[in-house]
Each structure stands twice: as structure tokens, then as C-alpha cells.
Enzyme design. Sequence first.
Site, PDB file in Angstrom:
ATOM      1  N   ARG A 266       3.658  13.995  -7.113  1.00  0.00           N
ATOM      2  CA  ARG A 266       3.662  13.212  -8.348  1.00  0.00           C
ATOM      3  C   ARG A 266       2.302  13.353  -9.027  1.00  0.00           C
ATOM      4  O   ARG A 266       1.284  13.557  -8.365  1.00  0.00           O
ATOM      5  CB  ARG A 266       3.914  11.737  -8.043  1.00  0.00           C
ATOM      6  CG  ARG A 266       5.071  11.495  -7.106  1.00  0.00           C
ATOM      7  CD  ARG A 266       5.547  10.080  -7.198  1.00  0.00           C
ATOM      8  NE  ARG A 266       4.665   9.114  -6.559  1.00  0.00           N
ATOM      9  CZ  ARG A 266       5.001   7.837  -6.382  1.00  0.00           C
ATOM     10  NH1 ARG A 266       6.180   7.402  -6.796  1.00  0.00           N
ATOM     11  NH2 ARG A 266       4.179   7.006  -5.790  1.00  0.00           N
TER      12      ARG A 266
ATOM     13  N   ASP B 123       8.217   5.455   8.520  1.00  0.00           N
ATOM     14  CA  ASP B 123       7.730   6.754   8.994  1.00  0.00           C
ATOM     15  C   ASP B 123       6.887   7.548   8.002  1.00  0.00           C
ATOM     16  O   ASP B 123       6.394   8.631   8.330  1.00  0.00           O
ATOM     17  CB  ASP B 123       8.927   7.606   9.461  1.00  0.00           C
ATOM     18  CG  ASP B 123       9.966   7.776   8.358  1.00  0.00           C
ATOM     19  OD1 ASP B 123       9.674   7.418   7.197  1.00  0.00           O
ATOM     20  OD2 ASP B 123      11.069   8.261   8.667  1.00  0.00           O
TER      21      ASP B 123
ATOM     22  N   GLY C 135       0.813  -1.232   0.000  1.00  0.00           N
ATOM     23  CA  GLY C 135       0.000   0.000   0.000  1.00  0.00           C
ATOM     24  C   GLY C 135       0.832   1.261   0.000  1.00  0.00           C
ATOM     25  O   GLY C 135       2.059   1.232   0.078  1.00  0.00           O
TER      26      GLY C 135
ATOM     27  N   ASP D 117       4.424  -4.274  -7.161  1.00  0.00           N
ATOM     28  CA  ASP D 117       3.780  -3.065  -6.629  1.00  0.00           C
ATOM     29  C   ASP D 117       4.356  -1.808  -7.278  1.00  0.00           C
ATOM     30  O   ASP D 117       3.837  -0.713  -7.071  1.00  0.00           O
ATOM     31  CB  ASP D 117       3.940  -2.990  -5.102  1.00  0.00           C
ATOM     32  CG  ASP D 117       5.394  -3.094  -4.671  1.00  0.00           C
ATOM     33  OD1 ASP D 117       6.045  -4.093  -5.011  1.00  0.00           O
ATOM     34  OD2 ASP D 117       5.893  -2.174  -4.006  1.00  0.00           O
ATOM     35  N   ASN D 118       5.423  -1.968  -8.049  1.00  0.00           N
ATOM     36  CA  ASN D 118       6.015  -0.818  -8.729  1.00  0.00           C
ATOM     37  C   ASN D 118       5.762  -0.867 -10.231  1.00  0.00           C
ATOM     38  O   ASN D 118       6.471  -0.218 -11.008  1.00  0.00           O
ATOM     39  CB  ASN D 118       7.520  -0.759  -8.455  1.00  0.00           C
ATOM     40  CG  ASN D 118       7.824  -0.432  -6.998  1.00  0.00           C
ATOM     41  OD1 ASN D 118       6.974   0.114  -6.290  1.00  0.00           O
ATOM     42  ND2 ASN D 118       9.020  -0.764  -6.543  1.00  0.00           N
TER      43      ASN D 118
HETATM   44  P1  AMP Z   1       9.175   0.695  -2.584  1.00  0.00           P
HETATM   45  O1  AMP Z   1      10.204  -0.360  -2.573  1.00  0.00           O
HETATM   46  O2  AMP Z   1       9.682   2.100  -2.448  1.00  0.00           O
HETATM   47  O3  AMP Z   1       8.220   0.559  -3.721  1.00  0.00           O
HETATM   48  O4  AMP Z   1       8.309   0.496  -1.250  1.00  0.00           O
HETATM   49  C1  AMP Z   1       7.673  -0.703  -0.910  1.00  0.00           C
HETATM   50  C2  AMP Z   1       6.599  -0.424   0.092  1.00  0.00           C
HETATM   51  O5  AMP Z   1       7.161   0.185   1.253  1.00  0.00           O
HETATM   52  C3  AMP Z   1       5.504   0.509  -0.389  1.00  0.00           C
HETATM   53  O6  AMP Z   1       4.303   0.068   0.163  1.00  0.00           O
HETATM   54  C4  AMP Z   1       5.926   1.837   0.181  1.00  0.00           C
HETATM   55  O7  AMP Z   1       4.851   2.719   0.339  1.00  0.00           O
HETATM   56  C5  AMP Z   1       6.532   1.424   1.525  1.00  0.00           C
HETATM   57  N1  AMP Z   1       7.518   2.384   2.009  1.00  0.00           N
HETATM   58  C6  AMP Z   1       8.749   2.630   1.515  1.00  0.00           C
HETATM   59  N2  AMP Z   1       9.376   3.581   2.230  1.00  0.00           N
HETATM   60  C7  AMP Z   1       8.517   3.958   3.208  1.00  0.00           C
HETATM   61  C8  AMP Z   1       8.559   4.907   4.271  1.00  0.00           C
HETATM   62  N3  AMP Z   1       9.619   5.678   4.501  1.00  0.00           N
HETATM   63  N4  AMP Z   1       7.470   5.014   5.066  1.00  0.00           N
HETATM   64  C9  AMP Z   1       6.391   4.249   4.878  1.00  0.00           C
HETATM   65  N5  AMP Z   1       6.294   3.335   3.904  1.00  0.00           N
HETATM   66  C10 AMP Z   1       7.329   3.191   3.077  1.00  0.00           C
HETATM   67 MG    MG Z   2       6.704   1.342  -4.500  1.00  0.00          MG
END
Ligand code: AMP
Ligand code: MG
Length: 531
Positions: free
Chosen positions: A203, A145, A110, A280-281
Site C-alpha cells: 500500500r 498471525d 497497531g 483506527d480505520n
Molecule cells: P481491522 O479491523 O482490519 O482494521 O484490524 C483491526 C486490528 O487488528 C488492527 O490492529 C490490525 O492490524 C489487526 N489485525 C487484523 N488482522 C490481523 C492479522 N491477520 N494479524 C495480525 N493483526 C491483525
Molecule cells: Mg485497520
Amino acid sequence: MNTAFDLKKLEALEIDSSFINSLPGDPVTENYTRQVAGACYSYVNPESFPQASLIACSRDLAESLGLDPRECQSDIFTQVFSGTRLLDSMRPYACCYGGHQFGNWAGQLGDGRAINLGDLQAPDGKLWTLQLKGAGPTPYSRSADGLAVLRSSVREFLCSEAMHHLGVPTTRALSLIASGEQVVRDMFYDGHPKKEPGAVVCRVSPSFTRFGSFEIFSARKDTDTLKTLADYTISRNFPHLGNPDKAVYLEWFREVCQSTATMIIHWMRVGFVHGVMNTDNMSVLGLTIDYGPYGWLEDYDPDWTPNTTDAEGRRYRFGNQPMIALWNLVQFANAIYPLIEDVEPLEEILQEYKDGYEKGWLDMMRSKLGFQESFAEDEALILNLIETFALTETDMTLFFRQLAEISSDSDAVTALQTLEKAFYMPELSDEAEQGFTAWLQKYLERLGKETCSDEARKAAMNEVNPLYVLRNYLAQLAIDKSEQGDHSMIHELLEVLHSPYCYQEGKDHLAEKRPDWARTRAGCSMLSCSS
Ligand code: AMP
Ligand code: MG
């Protein structure tokens, strides 16, 4: 084109939200980490950053959204796009989705640090969702965070806009705002947490829906919500497909496969490595989304990955991106299977992806080489070039720009001199010299079969081979300065990357090979997910 007359003041913007108007939401409105079932989103308010200040904005995006770019300099712009102040019509929310991370099902992920402000209708009628990244925690933040550091926000802001101007399908970035607060990060997960400046990026995209947005409902066997989300996505983003039924779902899947293939071909054309192609990306619109530990190929190395977390398995290396996209499409097919319940047509479409990708990639490589005609032997010549690249570190961007300079009646030895600028070693080994000379001989012969003039070929090549890309070390230099309070290099890069195919007077320093000091420096050659 907009006229200044059409452009609105920020406060006059009307924000609607078809996502929350059409889809089931989480009845819980308190903001704490939880599993959210049967809902596509949760209401959540961004944090307030009273010390926020604007670092940069994309004026041309503001204008295409119908917003007067002069408004970007206003206090209210900084307040709204840092999440500090909401317009009356905004009802912010975070989306629920899941995903496969590094090949494994990870359950609910999410929007952990993304908060959607709602949709804006541009003067051309197109709907765009505005989303803040780094504006505080949401129910999906898990143990993190919800914040973002300046370095990763600079990278997301600049790269989104650079990709757009390169002609690569991507989400956009309207603004980069310093939050004025500090964020703690352990950059290399080695027990050395540090305070870093925080930032918020706004974004902008026609949709932020991901493969994982469907996977979560399928994994939970919640076919009702899966169908509601699919039908909404089709009506909002694929309206030409008509009313959903089994045939429409299949056609939709075909379009997702095609747009994904197109996106990856563009990545391979410009030398972009996403770095975290988790499901998810992956945007359901085939847009490049979630700029994290991405990187740009400097020397043409298909095995290169910028992501330190991926250093061992190299799952997300440059040359593996088309295969990983296919793997992700298979997960997406599995997720929407309950709407179709027929494996065979899904498999046929996946096969079309493979064939379409291969053909599209070859055509793209032909265009990089300046071929307008197409011959069966081209494939061998292209594969041979990639093998030849392995003989010495060759800067991908400079190689193709220099190749356009070669005159078709020159000999291979002269042609090789034109390419010198693209090689990292001051002198080529005998093997590399022979390899490139042999390849150039074949290339020059092949050029003989073209009918267009050298000048026309050069012009065509320079339209697909960029001169300026967001080299890893350039982004890092801009970050280093920005962290010291000097944002000038961000502005300079934003401007130059606006016209990446055109030579720009006085900007040679942005079109050079990576300097040696940047070879091993963090941020320049390797990046962590910690952002
Ligand atoms: P990502 O690898 O950046 O696509 O992140 C994977 C998941 O971790 C996604 O659900 C992001 O929203 C969550 N996420 C990444 N960094 C943070 C953060 N600093 N605080 C909260 N959620 C995060
Ligand atoms: Mg992501």
C-alpha cells in the site's frame, strides 16, 4: 508527466523515513506481542516468502512514484514488495495506535499485519510511505498471525486503485503478490478453519496515520508523545498551517473534518460502504483506508452493510456513514483536546462538519442528477428519489447512468422506459411504477429550469456517475479464478476500472446488474472480517 528518462530502477530508489527519524520508537527490537508505551512505532522485519510471485501491479502508480513500470516484472520487485528482500536504505517498522471498535474503546491495536518500508520521494517532490500488508507478525499482532489471505488482498488491491480512478480520496496499492504460502482462516467464525493462499499487498500513502494514532497517547495520558506526533503530522502533511500552537491545532482539526466530509460525500456518490469505520480505520488525511469487508451498493438501500459482524447493529450501514464519521471525529477531538484545552472551538468545528457535509452532499446529489443550477426545492426532490428507490430494488450505478440518457422534452412514461435496465424485478409493481413516474414528472419539470443542452447535461452526469464499479460479485469472480491460478480477471478489472466513467467497447459484462446467484453468496453480498 514523467519521461522514461526520469524513471528509476528499483535498486536505485532511496528510501528514507521521516516517521522514525522524527518520532520516538520502541527500544525493544525483538518481535513478540506486547503493549508498547511512549513510542509511535517498533522496528520489525517482514517475513521471507521464497515462493512469492507477482499477481498484479499498478503501473501508473509505479510511474508516478518514479519507478520504471518495467521493473514491476523483475524478480527483485517481487522480492522487495513481498518483504522477502530489503533495500539497503529500508528500516521497516510497525506503528502503534489504538481505536474505538464498534463504538467501544479497544486499547492498543497497531499495525498487526502492516509493515512500513519507509518513504519514497516521487519525481514531483511528494513523499509517499510504502507499506506491506500481510508480510508477517509485529508486536501489535495480538493473537493473530500478521498474514493476509489472497481473497482479501485482491479486494484491497483492486478497490484502492478503483477508488483512486473514481476520484475518491484513498490510499493506493502498488502490487499484489502471492506469498506462495498457505494461511489458515475460519471465514465465518463457525469452527471450520480452512487453508487459503496467502498474499502481500504493498500500500502507498502520504501517511498511514489514523485517528487512533492520537487516541492511544491521549488514553494513556501521554501528552508529550501526543504532541510530538501531532507536531510531526502537521509539519509533514499540513505544512501550510505553520508552526503548531493552539490556533494551528484547531485549524488542523478543521482540515481533518473537512477532508473527512469530502471523503464520505464521495463514498455516498459512488455507493461505497466501508464496513468497518472504526477510529483506527480513519485516516487523518481523509483517505479511504483499510479495505476489509467493504461493499458496493447494488440496489440503493441506505440500510445495507456488507459486514457480517455488523449485520445486527448495522452501525456501518451505507446511510449511517456520515454520522459515524462525525462520531469518529468527536473521538479524534477528544484525543487532541489536551493540546487545545478548549471545548467550544472544537464543538464549533464539529458543527461546521455537519453543515458542510449536508451542503456538500446536496451539491453532490444535484450533480448526480445533472443540475447545474441550485434551487431550494432540490432537497425535497432528492429525498423523494431516495424514498422512491425503496419501492423496488434499483441498481444505483445503472440508474444514474440511464438517467443521463433521458431527453428533457420526453414525458415521464417514456423516461421510465429508459430506466428499466436499472430495476432488478422484471416488472415494476403498480406502486413502484406510480412512484417513479411521479418522481420523473417532477424531475423533468426541474430539468426545464436548466439552461444546458441534453448533451452537455449527459456529459456532466457521466463524469460523476461511474459506469464501472467494483461490484461485489465481480471481485468475487476474480478471486475465484485467482485462487485457481488464473489472474486474468484481476487484470481485466484493473484495466477497466482505470477509466470508470468511460464506456469501454466489449466490457458490457462488467457494467451489469448483480446476477441472481450472487444475491446471497458469501463474498458477493456479505463479508466477514476474517481476512
Ligand atoms: P481491522 O479491523 O482490519 O482494521 O484490524 C483491526 C486490528 O487488528 C488492527 O490492529 C490490525 O492490524 C489487526 N489485525 C487484523 N488482522 C490481523 C492479522 N491477520 N494479524 C495480525 N493483526 C491483525
Ligand atoms: Mg485497520
